[in-house]
Design a protein around this motif. Structure first.
Motif, short mmCIF file in Angstrom:
data_model
loop_
_atom_site.label_atom_id
_atom_site.label_comp_id
_atom_site.label_asym_id
_atom_site.label_seq_id
_atom_site.Cartn_x
_atom_site.Cartn_y
_atom_site.Cartn_z
N GLY A 105 -5.69 57.33 7.70
CA GLY A 105 -4.43 56.99 7.34
C GLY A 105 -4.29 55.51 7.02
O GLY A 105 -3.34 55.21 6.40
N ILE A 106 -5.47 54.69 7.36
CA ILE A 106 -5.14 53.23 7.36
C ILE A 106 -6.18 52.84 6.53
O ILE A 106 -5.86 52.43 5.42
N ALA A 107 -7.60 52.82 6.87
CA ALA A 107 -8.72 52.39 6.33
C ALA A 107 -8.96 52.82 5.07
O ALA A 107 -9.21 52.13 3.88
N LYS A 108 -8.94 54.21 4.82
CA LYS A 108 -9.39 55.02 3.63
C LYS A 108 -8.30 54.63 2.69
O LYS A 108 -8.43 54.46 1.42
N GLU A 109 -7.09 54.61 2.97
CA GLU A 109 -5.74 54.34 1.95
C GLU A 109 -5.89 52.91 1.56
O GLU A 109 -5.62 52.78 0.31
N GLN A 110 -6.11 52.09 2.26
CA GLN A 110 -5.88 50.51 1.91
C GLN A 110 -6.94 50.10 1.28
O GLN A 110 -6.97 48.96 0.62
N ILE A 111 -8.38 50.32 1.94
CA ILE A 111 -9.39 49.89 1.51
C ILE A 111 -10.07 50.52 0.20
O ILE A 111 -10.86 49.85 -0.66
N GLY A 112 -10.22 51.79 0.20
CA GLY A 112 -10.68 52.32 -0.74
C GLY A 112 -12.35 53.00 -0.47
O GLY A 112 -12.40 53.23 0.61
N ALA A 113 -12.93 53.11 -1.32
CA ALA A 113 -14.30 53.74 -1.42
C ALA A 113 -15.21 53.28 -0.25
O ALA A 113 -15.94 53.95 0.19
N GLU A 114 -15.03 51.99 0.15
CA GLU A 114 -15.94 51.33 0.88
C GLU A 114 -15.33 51.21 2.29
O GLU A 114 -15.87 50.53 3.02
N TYR A 115 -14.42 52.00 2.55
CA TYR A 115 -13.76 52.04 3.71
C TYR A 115 -14.53 52.17 5.20
O TYR A 115 -13.97 51.56 6.28
N ARG A 116 -15.44 52.93 5.05
CA ARG A 116 -16.29 53.40 6.34
C ARG A 116 -16.67 52.33 7.27
O ARG A 116 -16.56 52.32 8.28
N LYS A 117 -17.29 51.11 6.42
CA LYS A 117 -17.94 50.07 7.24
C LYS A 117 -16.68 49.45 7.92
O LYS A 117 -17.07 48.59 9.02
N TYR A 118 -15.54 49.52 7.69
CA TYR A 118 -14.42 48.73 8.34
C TYR A 118 -13.71 49.68 9.15
O TYR A 118 -12.68 48.99 9.81
N VAL A 119 -13.81 50.78 9.41
CA VAL A 119 -13.28 51.72 10.16
C VAL A 119 -13.29 51.13 11.78
O VAL A 119 -12.12 51.20 12.35
N PRO A 120 -14.47 50.84 12.37
CA PRO A 120 -14.36 50.38 13.77
C PRO A 120 -13.57 48.90 13.82
O PRO A 120 -12.94 48.79 14.87
N PHE A 121 -13.63 48.16 12.81
CA PHE A 121 -12.73 47.09 12.81
C PHE A 121 -11.25 47.21 13.02
O PHE A 121 -10.55 46.79 13.69
N ILE A 122 -10.86 48.07 12.21
CA ILE A 122 -9.36 48.82 11.93
C ILE A 122 -8.98 49.53 13.32
O ILE A 122 -7.84 49.31 13.77
N MET A 123 -9.98 50.38 13.75
CA MET A 123 -9.73 51.03 15.16
C MET A 123 -9.44 50.14 16.09
O MET A 123 -8.63 50.41 16.84
N ALA A 124 -10.31 49.17 16.16
CA ALA A 124 -10.20 48.20 17.28
C ALA A 124 -8.66 47.36 17.30
O ALA A 124 -8.10 47.35 18.23
N LEU A 125 -8.56 46.92 16.04
CA LEU A 125 -7.19 46.31 15.88
C LEU A 125 -5.92 47.20 16.35
O LEU A 125 -5.23 46.62 16.95
#
Length: 232
Positions: free
Chosen positions: A47-67
């Protein structure tokens, strides 16, 4: 050691403990607790990382989840009995998240992707715009927005919402107490109205606390996605 600092430490312990316990014995058919954690993780990932970041969202999921989880728990402290203090109502904490974590992160990933010169060009230069307008208006505006207003408004948004909600609950609760114990007898029944407003605002505040955590994480992911994008 102040109360807000203690709550921040406590929130970190709570989040780590809940996630460690919840993922210790994962099952194919999840129970309620595992399902709840998976749902929250799904919100952060899809709902957040994939929608806002795009194809490379997976590597940023831990950061977004932590926030998301950190802001959420610290906001919810505002309606927890005996605690009743949303940590994000203290401006230092959302400012630290925005200026020390989110701000350098999205600039760094953009510079790493495009190089410093390419990143600045990508962020500030709009193609096919006359040079007087570009250098006289658009570039200064973009610099102010991306290097000042973005992180400041990110911090102020959650701070203002938590501070205002907490203040309103306190005003109506103290007003009800004053009417009940200090006011003239004819005014004492009005205290019930004040207490009712305090309860109603508390319920509204609970919704806003969740919403503001979602907005904070969403805007952070949006900034990262914007930095990675190929075009302005």
């Amino acid at each position: 050691m102040t109360k807000p600092i203690l709550l921040v430490v406590l929130s970190s312990v709570i989040i780590a403990g809940v996630l460690l316990v919840g993922t210790r014995n994962l099952k194919l058919v999840p129970g309620r607790f595992q399902f709840s954690l998976e749902y929250i993780y799904g919100v952060a990932r899809d709902g957040i990382a994939k929608e806002q970041i795009g194809a490379e969202y997976r590597k940023y999921v831990p950061f977004i989840m932590a926030l998301f989880s950190f802001v959420l728990v610290n906001n919810i402290f505002g309606i927890v009995p005996l605690v009743q203090f949303p940590t994000m109502a203290h401006i230092g904490f959302p400012a630290a998240l925005a200026l020390l974590l989110v701000y350098p992160t999205y600039h760094w990933v953009g510079i790493r992707r495009h190089g410093l010169r390419g990143y600045l060009r990508n962020q500030f230069i709009v193609p096919d715009v006359p040079k007087p307008v570009l250098w006289g208006l658009l570039i200064p505006t973009e610099v102010i927005l991306k290097f000042f207003f973005d992180p400041v408004t990110l911090a102020l948004r959650v701070f203002a919402a938590m501070f205002a909600g907490h203040l309103l609950v306190a005003v109506f609760a103290l007003g009800g107490e004053f009417l009940l114990f200090e006011a003239a007898p004819l005014l004492k029944p009005i205290s019930a109205v004040s207490f009712a407003f305090a309860v109603a605002i508390t319920l509204l505040e609970a919704f806003i606390q969740v919403l503001q955590a979602y907005i904070f994480a969403t805007l952070s992911a949006h900034f990262i996605g914007r930095s990675l994008a190929e075009h302005h």
